[in-house]
Motif scaffolding. Structure first.
Motif, mmCIF file in Angstrom:
data_model
loop_
_atom_site.group_PDB
_atom_site.id
_atom_site.type_symbol
_atom_site.label_atom_id
_atom_site.label_comp_id
_atom_site.label_asym_id
_atom_site.label_seq_id
_atom_site.Cartn_x
_atom_site.Cartn_y
_atom_site.Cartn_z
ATOM 1 N N LEU A 22 0.984 -1.552 -0.144
ATOM 2 C CA LEU A 22 -0.010 0.242 -0.161
ATOM 3 C C LEU A 22 0.707 1.464 -0.313
ATOM 4 N N GLU A 23 1.775 1.884 0.510
ATOM 5 C CA GLU A 23 2.834 2.757 0.892
ATOM 6 C C GLU A 23 3.261 2.783 -0.556
ATOM 7 N N GLN A 24 4.360 1.442 -0.410
ATOM 8 C CA GLN A 24 4.927 1.586 -2.247
ATOM 9 C C GLN A 24 3.645 2.430 -4.029
ATOM 10 N N GLY A 25 2.654 2.108 -3.769
ATOM 11 C CA GLY A 25 1.913 1.867 -4.303
ATOM 12 C C GLY A 25 1.215 3.399 -4.340
ATOM 13 N N ALA B 242 -2.682 1.377 -9.003
ATOM 14 C CA ALA B 242 -3.918 0.848 -7.675
ATOM 15 C C ALA B 242 -3.784 -0.877 -8.180
ATOM 16 N N ALA B 243 -4.390 -1.704 -9.250
ATOM 17 C CA ALA B 243 -3.875 -2.560 -10.017
ATOM 18 C C ALA B 243 -2.767 -3.298 -8.528
ATOM 19 N N TYR B 244 -1.591 -2.294 -8.715
ATOM 20 C CA TYR B 244 -0.594 -3.341 -7.656
ATOM 21 C C TYR B 244 -0.965 -3.204 -6.251
ATOM 22 N N ILE B 245 -1.714 -2.363 -5.275
ATOM 23 C CA ILE B 245 -1.850 -1.875 -4.576
ATOM 24 C C ILE B 245 -3.057 -3.072 -3.959
ATOM 25 N N VAL B 246 -3.989 -3.161 -5.115
ATOM 26 C CA VAL B 246 -5.822 -4.467 -4.567
ATOM 27 C C VAL B 246 -5.173 -5.355 -4.591
ATOM 28 N N LYS B 247 -3.887 -5.639 -5.689
ATOM 29 C CA LYS B 247 -3.585 -7.205 -5.557
ATOM 30 C C LYS B 247 -2.384 -8.115 -4.636
ATOM 31 N N ASN B 248 -1.726 -6.514 -4.108
ATOM 32 C CA ASN B 248 -0.607 -6.846 -3.434
ATOM 33 C C ASN B 248 -0.730 -6.352 -1.475
ATOM 34 N N CYS B 249 -1.596 -5.760 -1.393
ATOM 35 C CA CYS B 249 -2.271 -4.819 -0.338
ATOM 36 C C CYS B 249 -2.808 -6.012 0.913
ATOM 37 N N LYS B 250 -2.593 -6.474 1.774
ATOM 38 C CA LYS B 250 -2.745 -7.185 2.715
ATOM 39 C C LYS B 250 -3.333 -6.295 4.366
ATOM 40 N N LEU B 251 -5.031 -5.512 4.561
ATOM 41 C CA LEU B 251 -5.026 -5.117 5.614
ATOM 42 C C LEU B 251 -6.563 -5.966 6.454
#
Length: 158
Positions: free
Chosen positions: A49-52, A88-97
């Protein structure tokens, strides 16, 4: 003044201060919906999330001088929208909250998506700068709602 009206006023003021050329602040503020969350809660982030979000912030900030100088053509707006969409797609795919933080994030990403649609002229609205304003507002809300160490809003340039 109710909370929804207050949020719209804050967004309108922030957008006015952002100095993005050609933006109809009233139209953007009327459409903008801030994420519903407790005012004092700052949700934890994760590295994806931070990187995206840093990447989205960087590409928007780098584009602003040319946007403000009316030197940003359709191909530039399309490239900007694509770059933000990729992040945004990177965040959706990789972010785990945690689920509550994820719900707030999805509200923010919906605002980013609305901005992308305007920037890339996927909507009937022909003012692409409105899309940039939506994305800036979403980035500012990200900083208000998420605990991202060192996050700063996009600098206001007169």
């Amino acid at each position: 003044m109710n909370a929804k009206s207050a949020r719209k006023l804050v967004v309108a003021c922030a957008l006015a201060l952002s100095g993005v050329a050609g933006v109809s602040i009233g139209a953007v503020a009327a459409d903008f919906q801030a994420p519903s969350t407790q005012a004092d809660v700052k949700w934890q982030t994760d590295p994806a999330l931070e990187q995206g979000m840093l990447n989205i912030r960087a590409v928007v900030e780098q584009s602003l001088p040319r946007i403000r100088a009316n030197q940003f053509g359709d191909e530039h707006y399309n490239a900007l929208g694509q770059a933000i969409e990729t992040q945004a797609a990177y965040i959706v795919k990789n972010c785990k909250l945690e689920p509550a933080a994820d719900a707030v994030l999805h509200d923010l990403l919906q605002d980013v998506s609305s901005g992308i649609d305007r920037v890339t002229a996927r909507t009937a609205e022909n003012q692409r700068t409105h899309g940039v304003s939506y994305i800036i507002a979403a980035l500012d809300n990200y900083g208000r709602h998420f605990d991202h160490a060192g996050w700063t809003p996009i600098k206001v340039v007169p």
